[in-house]
Design a protein around this motif. Structure first.
Motif, PDB file in Angstrom:
ATOM      1  N   LYS A 187       2.598  -1.921  -2.768  1.00  0.00           N
ATOM      2  CA  LYS A 187       2.604  -2.071  -4.224  1.00  0.00           C
ATOM      3  C   LYS A 187       3.167  -3.435  -4.607  1.00  0.00           C
ATOM      4  N   ASP A 201       6.443  -3.693  -6.648  1.00  0.00           N
ATOM      5  CA  ASP A 201       7.767  -3.657  -6.020  1.00  0.00           C
ATOM      6  C   ASP A 201       8.329  -5.068  -5.844  1.00  0.00           C
ATOM      7  N   GLU A 211       6.024  -2.342   2.301  1.00  0.00           N
ATOM      8  CA  GLU A 211       5.606  -1.117   2.986  1.00  0.00           C
ATOM      9  C   GLU A 211       4.901  -0.160   2.028  1.00  0.00           C
ATOM     10  N   SER A 212       5.304  -0.202   0.777  1.00  0.00           N
ATOM     11  CA  SER A 212       4.707   0.667  -0.244  1.00  0.00           C
ATOM     12  C   SER A 212       3.287   0.259  -0.598  1.00  0.00           C
TER      13      SER A 212
END
Length: 408
Positions: A108, A111, A105-106
């Motif tokens: 990134k 993560d 969701e980020s």
């Protein structure tokens, strides 16, 4: 002492995932030549990390073409639903796009990588960065790993050094020579999922324009041999985007590709143009072409290349002009000048021959206790999370087999 039960060579996606799965009771070392582990993983999906998708298992197998059947055991052992669950349990929030791609969701990639490194540390395994494996030798039942710093004696090796794509991340094909030293054959490698340079490219001024959900075709001897639907990105010297990346492995310089801008055949497109002419007789040709979900800049190019004024009313278009325009809408042709090399390729086609690896365990059929996972194998899938899922699934199956073996 430099003695281990398991050594993982390569801390990319597959190596890190394998390390995150191995039980702490097995003394394990992960050896990575880069100072930063998971360097290529951090670039995946432009740094957003499209690590799988929600397609059916059969679609994952199909995404690998003629080699897809090799992966049926790996995908059965650890499919996309298990992959999503694994990361959710570790605290990763998931984003699923409209086309089924799965991201953190980020957005990134770090993560995903950090979850794997944290799990490796939690299990007490050693992650040794900045260390190059120079040679692997075999002494009776054990391997000796010779590195740039020190040597290690190990019982089992997982070789997951990746291919040659994105060499700036350390993917330079080092693992191939290590495998060859044990008698493994390497299927010749070439860039896959890579952009195309187009001969005499006339759309360079439109660089950055994306054609949404269009069909790209590949031709051999004037016949269509492969097609792919997806977004197509116009670049300063050619074409990129998911549809182009997915057809790139089937193309050689000098060959023809085309883009279907209407996603319909000539007859259907021509009929639609006639209907538009009847319904909107005063509309300009440029605006009519836009009704096919074609960007205005491309619409203007089509008119210009066919020597038709873009402001001309559709009702005044001659039959010859309409059919020429229709042909380009259905089959906008390009001749490939060359494919970009490994420096821009997302994955590597070719690698360790699958004929010499057990698909049920990923263990070498030539050398006991030697395993291969991820991109080092002759496996390359479509873009869209398939290749990372393969890295995870093959690692899972190998670790499952190794654990069963060591627990006996």
């Amino acid at each position: 002492m430099n003695t281990f039960d398991i050594a993982i060579i390569g801390a990319g996606a597959s190596g890190l995932f394998a390390g995150s799965l191995i039980d702490r009771k097995f003394k394990t070392i992960i050896i990575e030549k880069n100072l930063i582990p998971g360097k290529k993983l951090l670039l995946t999906g432009a740094g957003k990390c499209n690590f799988t998708n929600i397609e059916k298992r059969s679609e994952f197998i199909k995404a690998y073409g003629e080699n897809g059947s090799f992966l049926k055991f790996a995908f059965k052992a650890f499919d996309n639903s298990k992959c999503i669950k694994y990361f959710k349990v570790k605290g990763l929030k998931i984003l699923i796009t409209e086309d089924g791609r799965v991201f953190p969701e980020s957005q990134k990639a770090s993560d995903v990588r950090n979850i794997l490194i944290d799990e490796i540390n939690h299990r007490g395994h050693i992650l040794l960065n900045g260390t190059t494996v120079k040679k692997i030798s075999r002494n009776r039942s054990k391997f000796k790993i010779h590195t740039s710093n020190e040597n290690f004696d190990v019982e089992i090796i997982i070789l997951c050094t990746g291919g040659k794509a994105y060499p700036v991340t350390g993917s330079t094909g080092d693992g191939y020579s290590l495998a060859e030293n044990f008698g493994h054959r390497i299927v010749p490698t070439e860039p896959a999922l890579t952009p195309l340079k187009i001969n005499r490219f006339k759309l360079n001024k439109l660089a950055g324009v994306t054609l949404k959900e269009k069909i790209a075709f590949v031709y051999k001897n004037k016949k269509i041999i492969f097609s792919e639907r997806g977004d197509i990105l116009i670049t300063h010297d050619g074409l990129s985007g998911p549809a182009i990346l997915n057809i790139s492995k089937y193309i050689k310089p000098g060959e023809k590709i085309s883009i279907n801008l209407s996603n319909q055949d000539f007859g259907q497109t021509d009929k639609k143009l006639l209907n538009y002419a009847s319904k909107y007789p005063k509309w300009s040709i440029k605006n009519i072409v836009k009704l096919f979900s074609i960007p205005e800049s491309i619409s203007s190019y089509l008119c210009e290349s066919n020597k038709i004024s873009s402001s001309k009313k559709i009702s005044s278009l001659t039959k010859i002009e309409r059919r020429k325009l229709c042909k380009d809408i259905c089959e906008l042709p390009f001749i490939v000048k060359e494919k970009y090399g490994f420096e821009k390729a997302m994955v590597t086609a070719g690698g360790i021959s699958l004929n010499e690896v057990n698909p049920k365990s990923l263990e070498s059929l030539l050398v006991n206790n030697l395993y291969f996972t991820g991109e080092i194998l002759n496996l390359d899938g479509k873009s869209g999370g398939y290749n990372l899922q393969c890295a995870f699934s093959t690692a899972y199956l190998a670790v499952q087999n190794i654990s069963n073996k060591l627990n006996k």
